[in-house]
Scaffold this motif. Structure first.
Motif, PDB file in Angstrom:
ATOM      1  N   ASP B  86      83.854 -31.106  75.844  1.00 40.49           N
ATOM      2  CA  ASP B  86      84.487 -29.907  76.424  1.00 40.49           C
ATOM      3  C   ASP B  86      85.367 -29.212  75.384  1.00 40.49           C
ATOM      4  O   ASP B  86      86.174 -28.364  75.716  1.00 40.49           O
ATOM      5  CB  ASP B  86      85.276 -30.261  77.680  1.00 40.49           C
ATOM      6  N   LEU B  87      85.213 -29.571  74.154  1.00 38.49           N
ATOM      7  CA  LEU B  87      85.817 -28.956  72.972  1.00 38.49           C
ATOM      8  C   LEU B  87      87.304 -29.268  72.773  1.00 38.49           C
ATOM      9  O   LEU B  87      87.770 -29.341  71.657  1.00 38.49           O
ATOM     10  CB  LEU B  87      85.601 -27.430  72.962  1.00 38.49           C
ATOM     11  N   GLY B  88      88.048 -29.427  73.864  1.00 42.01           N
ATOM     12  CA  GLY B  88      89.464 -29.793  73.737  1.00 42.01           C
ATOM     13  C   GLY B  88      90.293 -28.733  73.027  1.00 42.01           C
ATOM     14  O   GLY B  88      91.246 -29.055  72.318  1.00 42.01           O
ATOM     15  N   LEU B  89      89.938 -27.467  73.233  1.00 42.44           N
ATOM     16  CA  LEU B  89      90.776 -26.408  72.637  1.00 42.44           C
ATOM     17  C   LEU B  89      92.140 -26.409  73.315  1.00 42.44           C
ATOM     18  O   LEU B  89      92.260 -26.782  74.472  1.00 42.44           O
ATOM     19  CB  LEU B  89      90.104 -25.044  72.811  1.00 42.44           C
ATOM     20  N   PHE B  90      93.150 -25.971  72.579  1.00 41.07           N
ATOM     21  CA  PHE B  90      94.503 -25.913  73.151  1.00 41.07           C
ATOM     22  C   PHE B  90      94.644 -24.579  73.884  1.00 41.07           C
ATOM     23  O   PHE B  90      94.774 -23.529  73.244  1.00 41.07           O
ATOM     24  CB  PHE B  90      95.553 -26.049  72.053  1.00 41.07           C
ATOM     25  N   TYR B  91      94.658 -24.654  75.194  1.00 38.69           N
ATOM     26  CA  TYR B  91      94.633 -23.417  75.971  1.00 38.69           C
ATOM     27  C   TYR B  91      95.979 -22.699  75.995  1.00 38.69           C
ATOM     28  O   TYR B  91      96.059 -21.568  76.448  1.00 38.69           O
ATOM     29  CB  TYR B  91      94.127 -23.711  77.398  1.00 38.69           C
ATOM     30  N   SER B  92      97.024 -23.354  75.512  1.00 36.79           N
ATOM     31  CA  SER B  92      98.318 -22.667  75.457  1.00 36.79           C
ATOM     32  C   SER B  92      98.498 -21.949  74.121  1.00 36.79           C
ATOM     33  O   SER B  92      99.514 -21.318  73.898  1.00 36.79           O
ATOM     34  CB  SER B  92      99.442 -23.673  75.668  1.00 36.79           C
ATOM     35  N   MET B  93      97.531 -22.090  73.222  1.00 37.76           N
ATOM     36  CA  MET B  93      97.649 -21.460  71.895  1.00 37.76           C
ATOM     37  C   MET B  93      96.498 -20.474  71.696  1.00 37.76           C
ATOM     38  O   MET B  93      95.419 -20.667  72.258  1.00 37.76           O
ATOM     39  CB  MET B  93      97.551 -22.526  70.798  1.00 37.76           C
ATOM     40  N   TYR B 101      96.409 -25.518  63.565  1.00 39.27           N
ATOM     41  CA  TYR B 101      97.173 -26.661  64.080  1.00 39.27           C
ATOM     42  C   TYR B 101      97.212 -27.856  63.110  1.00 39.27           C
ATOM     43  O   TYR B 101      98.270 -28.390  62.797  1.00 39.27           O
ATOM     44  CB  TYR B 101      96.568 -27.091  65.420  1.00 39.27           C
ATOM     45  N   GLY B 102      96.037 -28.246  62.639  1.00 35.68           N
ATOM     46  CA  GLY B 102      95.950 -29.428  61.778  1.00 35.68           C
ATOM     47  C   GLY B 102      96.717 -29.271  60.476  1.00 35.68           C
ATOM     48  O   GLY B 102      97.278 -30.230  59.946  1.00 35.68           O
ATOM     49  N   ILE B 105     100.701 -29.388  61.210  1.00 33.98           N
ATOM     50  CA  ILE B 105     101.303 -30.714  61.364  1.00 33.98           C
ATOM     51  C   ILE B 105     101.278 -31.494  60.053  1.00 33.98           C
ATOM     52  O   ILE B 105     101.952 -32.506  59.930  1.00 33.98           O
ATOM     53  CB  ILE B 105     100.632 -31.534  62.489  1.00 33.98           C
ATOM     54  N   PHE B 133      93.057 -15.846  73.234  1.00 32.23           N
ATOM     55  CA  PHE B 133      93.238 -17.203  73.746  1.00 32.23           C
ATOM     56  C   PHE B 133      91.869 -17.783  74.109  1.00 32.23           C
ATOM     57  O   PHE B 133      90.928 -17.034  74.375  1.00 32.23           O
ATOM     58  CB  PHE B 133      94.158 -17.186  74.963  1.00 32.23           C
ATOM     59  N   SER B 135      90.576 -18.916  76.687  1.00 33.98           N
ATOM     60  CA  SER B 135      89.953 -18.480  77.942  1.00 33.98           C
ATOM     61  C   SER B 135      89.319 -17.101  77.819  1.00 33.98           C
ATOM     62  O   SER B 135      88.586 -16.682  78.701  1.00 33.98           O
ATOM     63  CB  SER B 135      90.993 -18.475  79.065  1.00 33.98           C
ATOM     64  N   ARG B 149      88.590 -25.462  63.667  1.00 36.96           N
ATOM     65  CA  ARG B 149      89.815 -26.258  63.768  1.00 36.96           C
ATOM     66  C   ARG B 149      89.611 -27.643  63.162  1.00 36.96           C
ATOM     67  O   ARG B 149      90.519 -28.215  62.560  1.00 36.96           O
ATOM     68  CB  ARG B 149      90.202 -26.385  65.251  1.00 36.96           C
ATOM     69  N   THR B 150      88.398 -28.169  63.321  1.00 37.08           N
ATOM     70  CA  THR B 150      88.107 -29.493  62.776  1.00 37.08           C
ATOM     71  C   THR B 150      87.888 -29.441  61.271  1.00 37.08           C
ATOM     72  O   THR B 150      88.392 -30.278  60.526  1.00 37.08           O
ATOM     73  CB  THR B 150      86.863 -30.078  63.476  1.00 37.08           C
TER      74      THR B 150
END
Lengths: 500, 309
Positions: B86-93, B101-102, B105, B133, B135, B149-150
């Motif tokens: 389900d990709l695991g995208l950050f829906y708040s970003m 992101y990577g 950090i 976003f 969505s 992102r990966t």
């Protein structure tokens, strides 16, 4: 990874020992030194009897009324639905002492059992209605339309589909009602009088009014506290074991019982009037603009500003600490097999909790710190449970993505999970804040004059039979609660929300 | 000197409750290789990836990455990328924040982060979506964001858990080639799990067949697809299975040749881009996919059958 498991276990072990096991051991130690004379047995018998009567009768009536109005909530499908649910929720989060004052404003000082029951029902039936609604409303609309195409009548739709699902939430609410009514404090203490003292009230009285009832101070109170823990551990276990998570009903099909929506709304409005009467009563009888600050200060020998600042300070500090502890436990929780350990503090009623913490820490730390510690322990289980449930709604792949990209578990929580549940967390924070602001039973057990809060002030004014000041201070209290929770809620929801 | 495998999974097993979800699973991944793990739903594909990433810990066995045992290493220290189902995208970003992101950090310099985000978003054609976003993105765009992102952190290898399964067939097909292209450009090693044979055919350099928690076969793509070793492997790859003379055979529907000694009765026949038939022969019922029209009473040849051990 194994080190992480060990760390998680250590965290939970420290939590369990300091918050639950040590207080229990202290209670047991003191209880073992109580003198089991006939007077104590009589006190125990009478208070147990009242706890059982009030718990059982309140549960039966609250369950019947709550389930009925839960079904009406399912049937009603108009724009006012969220407003109705919010209003029902408001009564549930109101402090018990406010409910007691509200009932006195209507019925006066009369000391009747049915008034206590009425208070318990007004307090708990809305919660049962909302819980019944949440599980009943998860009934598949497709299933219902399938049944209708096969010839099911509307009455059968309700009894065969909605009711069984509503019963799950209703049963959960009923168990909680029994626990809360069994350990009822504000209502039996304030409007019941000595004849209707529950075990909770007796624990308080044996600790604060008759501490030397036994040879060793507080030992009789400890005995009652321990007995109450033993009695309530079974219903509490059942409460925690029941899974009431409601599925989200994703269907876009129209509600199958829309034609009864107006009738349902009429019933719900009546219900809201029924539960709101105590709150409206005092505002109408003693309007807030008649407030006389000097009179309150003179009566209580403490300024209103100190009462408010104490209340806000204790509430803010304990909410913040409970929130941070909850985060640490919630982040490392997935390695735990049993949530029961985390929720163990629930086995203590607030008075028993206050008594046991007083026994352990009372002589070593200032009362203000003791109060913050007690408040923190009171709200941690609620906060943890809601936080864990909220985190559980986020896809694990989001946090796993963050971890595989190189972030730690705790940083992932703050950066990825918390922003996703900030709306829920704001509500939880507000709820916790309101809960501790209204906390009365625990603080009345341990407070000193310099640590008085508004609830203590209200109680003291009532004890002086100064009704006008009592009502005005209660109204001020409600206004402070409203403003504080609004600010917390607003702060929590500020900033970029993102898209969901 | 023999080059080290990029990743070596050595005899990992995992039990959940009373169920063995992984049984003694072993395979290896070479540098710049795409290994496709093919198996049905519930065969344990995701559990293998979760074990490699460190999301679950195998009960026994070990995970060796670049010659080092990482079985007990924390997830965040493995430097293994993961594109979830389900990709695991950050829906708040927004997209830019997701992609960066990577690096954030890892406390990289802000200019470096901006440059790399720009570079990778150009390479994956998502530059115009950076302020959106998740969505607001289509399914294919989300895939690209997850990949970007990966890739941006330069992982030692990437795990992909059926990332194309939610896409429509047209988009899925173009995304396969896109992933292949990206893998060549970035030279990264990938383990890709899927139940879709087409994914294996297009993406895989090597294929492992997974069935009920065990690896049935593992090897070069051509060998696995054209010479399955066992009946179960052949069945998973869509082969017809039949027996004659006490021996077992497998033949792929596209390998059945129209015109031959084996007489057929047509049970069903449908015409699409190719002609599809279910035929009854002396060897039982067989699927046939062919360019030619097959009539009742015609014969077919099964000479391209593979003998199974």
């Amino acid at each position: 990874m194994r080190a992480r498991l060990g760390f998680s276990f250590a965290l939970v072990a420290v939590y369990a020992i300091s918050v639950v096991i040590a207080p229990l051991l202290y209670l047991a130690y003191y209880a073992a030194h109580s003198s089991t004379g006939s007077l104590l047995v009589e006190v125990l018998r009478l208070s147990l009897r009242q706890s059982v009567i009030q718990g059982t009768v309140s549960t039966i009536i609250s369950f019947s009324i709550g389930l009925l109005f839960g079904l009406l909530l399912i049937i009603y499908n108009g724009r006012m639905k969220n407003v109705v649910i919010s209003m029902l929720f408001v009564t549930y989060v109101m402090p018990g002492i406010v409910m007691a004052i509200g009932i006195i404003s209507i019925f006066g000082y009369s000391s009747r059992l049915w008034e206590i029951i009425y208070g318990n029902v007004v307090y708990n039936a809305p919660m049962i209605a909302v819980l019944s609604f949440s599980t009943g409303n998860s009934t598949s609309v497709r299933e219902i339309y399938s049944a209708k195409t096969l010839g099911a009548k509307d009455s059968e739709i309700i009894t065969k589909f909605y009711l069984p699902n509503s019963l799950r939430g209703g049963a959960l609410g009923a168990i909680l009602t029994f626990i809360l009514s069994f350990e009822g404090f504000s209502l039996p203490l304030i409007i019941g009088g000595p004849s209707y003292s529950t075990m909770e009230v007796m624990i308080y009285e044996l600790k604060s009014i008759l501490p030397t009832f036994s040879q060793i101070p507080f030992s009789s109170a400890s005995l009652l506290g321990l007995l109450q823990v033993v009695i309530l551990v079974v219903p509490l276990y059942v409460y925690l074991a029941i899974r009431s998570s409601a599925r989200r009903n994703e269907s876009n099909l129209p509600s199958p019982l829309t034609r009864y929506s107006r009738v349902a709304l009429a019933g719900l409005v009546l219900f809201i009037v029924f539960v709101m009467i105590p709150f409206f009563g005092m505002f109408l009888k003693y309007p807030v603009w008649l407030l006389n600050v000097h009179s309150i200060t003179a009566r209580l020998q403490i300024s209103l500003a100190v009462l408010i600042s104490n209340t806000v300070l204790f509430s803010f500090a304990s909410t913040f600490i409970a929130f941070m502890i909850s985060i640490v436990i919630a982040v490392y929780r997935p390695t735990l097999r049993n949530q029961f350990l985390i929720l163990l503090p629930l086995i203590f009623s607030p008075v028993t909790l206050a008594l046991s913490y007083f026994l352990i820490y009372g002589e070593h730390i200032p009362t203000s710190l003791l109060i913050i510690l007690i408040f923190t322990a009171v709200i941690i289980p609620l906060n943890l449970r809601m936080m864990i449930q909220s985190v559980g709604t986020i896809l694990p792949s989001e946090s796993n993505s963050s971890r595989t990209l190189g972030d730690s578990a705790i940083a992932t929580f703050f950066k990825v999970q918390l922003p996703r549940i900030k709306w829920e967390m704001s509500t939880v924070l507000s709820l916790m804040f309101i809960t501790v602001m209204g906390e009365f039973s625990s603080i009345v057990t341990v407070y000193t004059q310099s640590t008085e809060t508004i609830t203590i002030g209200i109680y003291n004014l009532l004890s002086l039979r100064d009704l006008r000041d009592t009502y005005n201070l209660t109204e001020i209290f409600l206004i402070v609660i409203f403003i504080s929770s609004f600010i917390i809620n607003h702060l929590g929801k500020s900033g970029a929300v993102g898209q969901t | 000197m023999v080059p080290l495998d990029k990743l070596k999974v050595v005899a990992i097993s995992k039990k959940i409750g009373s169920e063995d979800i992984l049984k003694n699973v072993s395979f290896s991944l070479k540098e710049r290789e795409i290994k496709v793990i093919l198996g049905a739903s519930g065969s344990g594909k995701t559990s293998i990836l979760n074990s490699i990433a460190g999301i679950i810990r195998p009960d026994s066995g070990s995970i060796i990455k670049d010659g080092k045992d990482v079985t007990d290493l924390e997830i965040e220290k493995r430097n293994i990328g993961f594109v979830f189902q389900d990709l695991g995208l950050f829906y708040s970003m927004n997209v830019a924040e997701n992609v960066a992101y990577g690096l954030r950090i890892r406390s990289r310099d802000l200019h470096e982060i901006n440059d790399k985000v720009a570079e990778i978003s150009d390479a994956l054609s998502i530059a115009s979506h950076l302020q959106k976003f998740p969505s607001q993105l289509s399914g294919g765009e989300k895939q690209l964001v997850a990949l970007a992102r990966t890739l941006i952190t330069g992982p030692d290898l990437i795990l992909m858990d059926e990332p194309l399964s939610s896409l429509d067939s047209f988009l899925r097909n173009s995304m396969r080639w896109y992933i292949k292209d990206i893998q060549k450009k970035f030279g990264v090693s990938i383990i890709y799990v899927t139940h879709d044979l087409a994914d294996a055919e297009i993406l895989g350099d090597s294929i492992a067949i997974l069935h009920e928690g065990s690896i049935l076969d593992d090897g070069e793509k051509d060998r696995i697809l054209n010479h399955p070793k066992t009946a179960e492997t052949a069945r998973i790859l869509g082969y017809n299975l039949y027996s004659t003379g006490g021996r077992n055979y497998a033949i792929h529907p596209s390998m059945v040749i129209v015109g031959g000694p084996v007489k057929v009765r047509i049970v069903y026949g449908e015409t699409g881009i190719k002609h599809n038939y279910l035929i009854e022969t002396e060897f039982g019922k067989l699927n046939v996919v062919t360019d030619q029209i097959l009539n009742e009473g015609d014969g077919v040849s099964l000479e391209r059958s593979i003998q199974l051990p």
